[in-house]
Design a protein around this motif. Structure first.
Motif, PDB file in Angstrom:
ATOM      1  N   TYR A 250      32.023  47.783  36.077  1.00 33.32           N
ATOM      2  CA  TYR A 250      32.798  48.478  37.108  1.00 33.32           C
ATOM      3  C   TYR A 250      34.265  48.078  37.042  1.00 33.32           C
TER       4      TYR A 250
ATOM      5  N   GLN B 102      37.433  50.570  36.159  1.00 35.63           N
ATOM      6  CA  GLN B 102      38.468  50.760  37.177  1.00 35.63           C
ATOM      7  C   GLN B 102      39.830  50.319  36.670  1.00 35.63           C
TER       8      GLN B 102
ATOM      9  N   ARG C  52      43.217  52.430  36.422  1.00 34.22           N
ATOM     10  CA  ARG C  52      44.239  52.140  37.418  1.00 34.22           C
ATOM     11  C   ARG C  52      45.348  51.214  36.917  1.00 34.22           C
TER      12      ARG C  52
ATOM     13  N   ALA D  73      35.366  56.483  37.704  1.00 31.82           N
ATOM     14  CA  ALA D  73      36.721  55.944  37.856  1.00 31.82           C
ATOM     15  C   ALA D  73      37.795  56.987  37.573  1.00 31.82           C
TER      16      ALA D  73
ATOM     17  N   ASP E 146      33.143  52.104  46.375  1.00 28.76           N
ATOM     18  CA  ASP E 146      34.399  51.926  45.656  1.00 28.76           C
ATOM     19  C   ASP E 146      35.192  50.728  46.193  1.00 28.76           C
TER      20      ASP E 146
ATOM     21  N   GLY F  47      36.824  48.501  44.624  1.00 29.64           N
ATOM     22  CA  GLY F  47      37.982  48.118  43.821  1.00 29.64           C
ATOM     23  C   GLY F  47      37.660  46.891  42.982  1.00 29.64           C
TER      24      GLY F  47
END
Length: 259
Positions: free
Chosen positions: A169, A173, A177, A203, A240, A242
């Motif tokens: 994950y 991400q 990002r 993502a 989500d 983060g």
């Protein structure tokens, strides 16, 4: 002196005039008796009640897990290839898979790196993002991955390192990002690739996956581990939370592609 009509009627029937006048020790009503019976039953069978509650929770967990596994596999369907057939993309994302005691990539990780190098040599990708665990100074998974690729013919300027890819994950991400990747090929073993494709697509990355060889290890245990891991992936996609470490945006991938 004679009493009122109500007093005479009360003396005849022996019944209280209202509920407040009900004699102490009167027999319980039907509803009261039923309630007392239920209370005694619950008190007498606490284990049975606990087992029923646990059973209901287990059924719910199994249902949630089945839905999660189905969601992960449905999302990845049609997006898993081998090295020769995968459509081109700007970047390959190689997920970490542990190091040997001497600091070199594990068997699984070598297979992933070998496929990533093949993608680069055949012009399927122009840059490679290696993402893994560097949570401790003495354990640098990403540096070992970078060295392996450079030693096998990938120019260092086209290898980008993400030192905070602590799990799948987080890696997906951060690829989106932090490094700004919007299209990629994720490289990992076949038992893991559906979940990796799922999380990268969730993502916001248009992702295909390459299923690397899974030599050695315990394939059955790995497949079994993917069941709860898929449940976690689905929850991560819904909630989500983060990545554990986000940090500032980096231009490493853009620099590798432009160079």
């Amino acid at each position: 002196m004679p009493g009122s009509v109500a007093d005479i009627d009360q003396r005849r029937t022996g019944e209280p005039e209202n509920e407040a006048d009900e004699p102490v020790g009167a027999a319980p009503t039907h509803d009261q008796g039923r309630t007392a019976q239920i209370v005694r039953h619950v008190r007498a069978h606490p284990l049975r009640s606990a087992l029923r509650l646990m059973g209901a929770a287990l059924v719910l967990l199994v249902l949630m897990t089945a839905l999660a596994v189905g969601w992960v596999r449905w999302t990845a369907r049609g997006h898993v290839y081998d090295v020769a057939d995968v459509p081109p993309a700007p970047v390959a994302i190689v997920l970490g898979a542990g190091l040997r005691p001497d600091g070199t990539p594990s068997t699984y990780l070598q297979a992933r790196l070998d496929d990533a190098a093949s993608l680069y040599r055949t012009d399927k990708v122009q840059a490679i993002l290696v993402t893994g665990d560097h949570g401790q100074v003495e354990y640098d998974e990403v540096a070992a991955m970078s060295r392996w690729l450079v030693d096998h013919g990938v120019p260092a300027r086209h290898v980008v390192a993400d030192h905070a890819g602590f799990d799948t994950y987080d890696s997906c991400q951060r690829a989106r990002r932090i490094f700004g990747i919007d299209q990629a090929i994720v490289v990992t073993q076949g038992f893991h690739v559906p979940r990796a494709v799922f999380l990268c697509r969730q993502a916001g990355i248009s992702t295909d996956g390459v299923a690397s060889a899974a030599q050695g290890g315990r394939p059955g245990m790995n497949q079994l581990r993917e069941i709860p891991a898929s449940l976690k992936a689905a929850l991560d996609a819904i909630i989500d939370p983060g990545p554990r470490y986000l940090g500032p945006e980096e231009t490493g991938v853009d620099d590798a592609l432009s160079g």
